[in-house]
Design a protein around this motif. Sequence first.
Motif, mmCIF file in Angstrom:
data_model
loop_
_atom_site.group_PDB
_atom_site.id
_atom_site.type_symbol
_atom_site.label_atom_id
_atom_site.label_comp_id
_atom_site.label_asym_id
_atom_site.label_seq_id
_atom_site.Cartn_x
_atom_site.Cartn_y
_atom_site.Cartn_z
ATOM 1 N N LYS A 124 -51.838 -50.474 -7.375
ATOM 2 C CA LYS A 124 -52.033 -50.247 -5.931
ATOM 3 C C LYS A 124 -51.341 -51.335 -5.088
ATOM 4 C CE LYS A 124 -56.340 -50.547 -4.442
ATOM 5 N NZ LYS A 124 -56.508 -51.505 -3.390
ATOM 6 N N ASN A 125 -51.339 -52.553 -5.590
ATOM 7 C CA ASN A 125 -50.719 -53.655 -4.842
ATOM 8 C C ASN A 125 -49.331 -53.996 -5.387
ATOM 9 O OD1 ASN A 125 -53.010 -54.001 -3.217
ATOM 10 N ND2 ASN A 125 -54.010 -55.072 -4.912
ATOM 11 N N GLY A 126 -48.724 -53.030 -6.054
ATOM 12 C CA GLY A 126 -47.422 -53.279 -6.674
ATOM 13 C C GLY A 126 -46.297 -53.318 -5.653
ATOM 14 N N SER A 127 -45.098 -53.603 -6.154
ATOM 15 C CA SER A 127 -43.942 -53.655 -5.245
ATOM 16 C C SER A 127 -42.682 -53.166 -5.941
ATOM 17 C CB SER A 127 -43.721 -55.087 -4.739
ATOM 18 O OG SER A 127 -43.097 -55.879 -5.734
ATOM 19 N N ILE A 128 -41.756 -52.724 -5.079
ATOM 20 C CA ILE A 128 -40.410 -52.363 -5.539
ATOM 21 C C ILE A 128 -39.426 -53.195 -4.724
ATOM 22 C CG2 ILE A 128 -38.704 -50.507 -5.748
ATOM 23 C CD1 ILE A 128 -40.982 -48.500 -5.686
ATOM 24 N N THR A 129 -38.463 -53.795 -5.402
ATOM 25 C CA THR A 129 -37.414 -54.537 -4.688
ATOM 26 C C THR A 129 -36.059 -53.971 -5.089
ATOM 27 O OG1 THR A 129 -38.795 -56.525 -4.702
ATOM 28 C CG2 THR A 129 -36.455 -56.816 -4.200
ATOM 29 N N GLY A 155 -32.147 -48.258 4.329
ATOM 30 C CA GLY A 155 -32.891 -47.170 4.962
ATOM 31 C C GLY A 155 -33.984 -46.645 4.043
ATOM 32 N N LEU A 156 -33.652 -46.528 2.772
ATOM 33 C CA LEU A 156 -34.645 -46.057 1.787
ATOM 34 C C LEU A 156 -35.839 -47.018 1.730
ATOM 35 C CD1 LEU A 156 -35.271 -43.994 -0.544
ATOM 36 C CD2 LEU A 156 -34.210 -45.653 -2.097
ATOM 37 N N VAL A 157 -35.537 -48.302 1.789
ATOM 38 C CA VAL A 157 -36.606 -49.314 1.737
ATOM 39 C C VAL A 157 -37.568 -49.124 2.913
ATOM 40 C CG1 VAL A 157 -36.935 -51.782 2.246
ATOM 41 C CG2 VAL A 157 -35.516 -51.063 0.303
ATOM 42 N N ARG A 158 -37.016 -48.909 4.112
ATOM 43 C CA ARG A 158 -37.901 -48.740 5.278
ATOM 44 C C ARG A 158 -38.715 -47.449 5.156
ATOM 45 N NH1 ARG A 158 -33.378 -51.262 7.610
ATOM 46 N NH2 ARG A 158 -32.362 -49.271 8.029
ATOM 47 N N ALA A 159 -38.059 -46.375 4.690
ATOM 48 C CA ALA A 159 -38.757 -45.084 4.570
ATOM 49 C C ALA A 159 -39.870 -45.168 3.524
ATOM 50 C CB ALA A 159 -37.761 -43.991 4.193
ATOM 51 N N ALA A 162 -43.020 -47.240 4.437
ATOM 52 C CA ALA A 162 -43.976 -46.525 5.293
ATOM 53 C C ALA A 162 -44.754 -45.483 4.484
ATOM 54 C CB ALA A 162 -43.235 -45.854 6.445
ATOM 55 N N GLU A 163 -44.057 -44.795 3.601
ATOM 56 C CA GLU A 163 -44.699 -43.702 2.854
ATOM 57 C C GLU A 163 -45.611 -44.183 1.729
ATOM 58 O OE1 GLU A 163 -42.135 -40.741 1.248
ATOM 59 O OE2 GLU A 163 -41.425 -40.078 3.208
ATOM 60 N N LEU A 164 -45.225 -45.262 1.086
ATOM 61 C CA LEU A 164 -45.904 -45.639 -0.159
ATOM 62 C C LEU A 164 -46.971 -46.719 0.017
ATOM 63 C CD1 LEU A 164 -42.843 -45.792 -2.621
ATOM 64 C CD2 LEU A 164 -44.446 -43.903 -2.281
ATOM 65 N N ALA A 165 -47.107 -47.282 1.225
ATOM 66 C CA ALA A 165 -48.094 -48.355 1.424
ATOM 67 C C ALA A 165 -49.442 -47.918 0.872
ATOM 68 C CB ALA A 165 -48.200 -48.676 2.921
ATOM 69 N N PRO A 166 -50.184 -48.804 0.220
ATOM 70 C CA PRO A 166 -50.024 -50.263 0.147
ATOM 71 C C PRO A 166 -49.012 -50.770 -0.883
ATOM 72 C CG PRO A 166 -52.009 -49.626 -1.026
ATOM 73 C CD PRO A 166 -51.449 -48.373 -0.431
ATOM 74 N N ILE A 167 -48.373 -49.862 -1.640
ATOM 75 C CA ILE A 167 -47.260 -50.355 -2.462
ATOM 76 C C ILE A 167 -46.208 -50.913 -1.503
ATOM 77 C CG2 ILE A 167 -45.301 -49.579 -3.892
ATOM 78 C CD1 ILE A 167 -47.252 -47.582 -5.198
ATOM 79 N N LEU A 219 -41.729 -60.228 -4.339
ATOM 80 C CA LEU A 219 -42.773 -59.870 -5.318
ATOM 81 C C LEU A 219 -44.116 -60.508 -4.951
ATOM 82 C CD1 LEU A 219 -40.413 -58.784 -7.014
ATOM 83 C CD2 LEU A 219 -41.249 -60.095 -8.958
ATOM 84 N N THR A 220 -44.050 -61.729 -4.452
ATOM 85 C CA THR A 220 -45.283 -62.517 -4.353
ATOM 86 C C THR A 220 -45.885 -62.570 -2.950
ATOM 87 O OG1 THR A 220 -43.925 -64.500 -4.086
ATOM 88 C CG2 THR A 220 -44.712 -64.006 -6.308
ATOM 89 N N ASN A 221 -45.118 -62.205 -1.914
ATOM 90 C CA ASN A 221 -45.681 -62.250 -0.564
ATOM 91 C C ASN A 221 -46.346 -60.911 -0.262
ATOM 92 O OD1 ASN A 221 -46.038 -61.988 2.295
ATOM 93 N ND2 ASN A 221 -44.776 -63.813 2.509
ATOM 94 N N ASP A 222 -47.672 -60.899 -0.236
ATOM 95 C CA ASP A 222 -48.433 -59.657 -0.141
ATOM 96 C C ASP A 222 -48.379 -58.994 1.234
ATOM 97 O OD1 ASP A 222 -49.210 -59.832 -2.767
ATOM 98 O OD2 ASP A 222 -51.074 -60.904 -2.323
ATOM 99 N N TYR A 223 -47.772 -59.658 2.230
ATOM 100 C CA TYR A 223 -47.723 -59.056 3.571
ATOM 101 C C TYR A 223 -46.290 -58.685 3.959
ATOM 102 C CZ TYR A 223 -49.778 -57.964 8.111
ATOM 103 O OH TYR A 223 -50.222 -57.303 9.227
ATOM 104 N N MET A 224 -45.404 -58.614 2.975
ATOM 105 C CA MET A 224 -43.998 -58.325 3.250
ATOM 106 C C MET A 224 -43.658 -56.938 2.723
ATOM 107 S SD MET A 224 -40.757 -60.562 1.931
ATOM 108 C CE MET A 224 -41.038 -61.978 2.954
ATOM 109 N N THR A 225 -43.321 -56.031 3.632
ATOM 110 C CA THR A 225 -42.850 -54.711 3.184
ATOM 111 C C THR A 225 -41.910 -54.110 4.221
ATOM 112 O OG1 THR A 225 -43.519 -52.632 2.147
ATOM 113 C CG2 THR A 225 -44.743 -53.262 4.143
ATOM 114 N N GLY A 226 -40.942 -53.316 3.758
ATOM 115 C CA GLY A 226 -39.970 -52.677 4.642
ATOM 116 C C GLY A 226 -38.896 -53.625 5.145
ATOM 117 N N THR A 227 -38.837 -54.824 4.572
ATOM 118 C CA THR A 227 -37.895 -55.825 5.082
ATOM 119 C C THR A 227 -36.628 -55.887 4.230
ATOM 120 O OG1 THR A 227 -38.817 -57.566 3.709
ATOM 121 C CG2 THR A 227 -39.761 -57.325 5.896
#
Length: 238
Positions: A124-129, A155-159, A162-167, A219-227
Amino acid sequence: MAQLANKNVIVIGGTSGIGLAAAQQAQAAGAQVFAVSRTAEKVTAARENNPGITFDTLDTHDVDGLQALFQRVGKVDHIIAAATGSTRTLKPFMEQTEDQFMAAFNKFWGYCRVARQGVPNLTKNGSITLISGVPARKCGPGMAAVSCVGSAVEGLVRALAAELAPIRVNAVAPGIIDTAMFDRFGENKTAMLDNMGKNIPLGRVGRADEVASAILLTLTNDYMTGTTLDVDGGQLVS
Ligand SMILES: NC(=O)c1ccc[n+]([C@@H]2O[C@H](COP(=O)([O-])OP(=O)(O)OC[C@H]3O[C@@H](n4cnc5c(N)ncnc54)[C@H](OP(=O)(O)O)[C@@H]3O)[C@@H](O)[C@H]2O)c1
């Protein structure tokens, strides 16, 4: 970096350059790291030099192979997609065939395949880079295909963020980095890279470990997404 202790990290394109450096830093931060690429020789060499990392042979376009890898790992905490995955033609747009232009997008399709197969296995708290590149937002002559692919990745990262949060989904955009990507210059590689570095504000090209440390931040900053994190020695602002 204690956050990566006992985390499972998968690196697609992890036997060389930026992907390998990210795999090494994730392992040093306590993660169990699984890294793959296509070429058996590269997998063998990486395995010999990095006994703490699990290396395997896999093409980023092999959907069944990706599925098998994710299922084998089971609990997947972080996915890093760094495979080049394409043949790029560095020529002006009007001098490229449509096939050459489209072929560059195989990097993007590879990233899409990794995300599609990986997401069902992510925690649930995973990430993709994903890795884009400076030409996405600063494009010189002959770079149209690379630039469009980089823009698509960002663009894919931003889309997906938004869609996959909290991932969490982020991109890292390297400038010119001294990796095997420039081996095509042969014995002129060092001189070519030195010359390219002269026009960069920091006066040199970058190293794979400098990009990897930005990947580790995503990977480690839990409040960083779509950046998109730029690691380019200032190329974008020059
Ligand atoms: N170096 C730069 O200046 C720069 C700048 C901007 C962006 N980038 C991006 O950064 C990423 C990493 O490049 P790099 O510079 O680290 O290059 P690199 O040293 O050549 O590493 C590329 C890695 O991807 C693997 N790979 C390539 N195609 C693959 C496929 N179809 N399936 C699975 N693995 C594959 C390669 O191994 P195999 O050949 O064994 O498959 C290798 O492990 C790429 O996406 C590249 O576009 C690099």
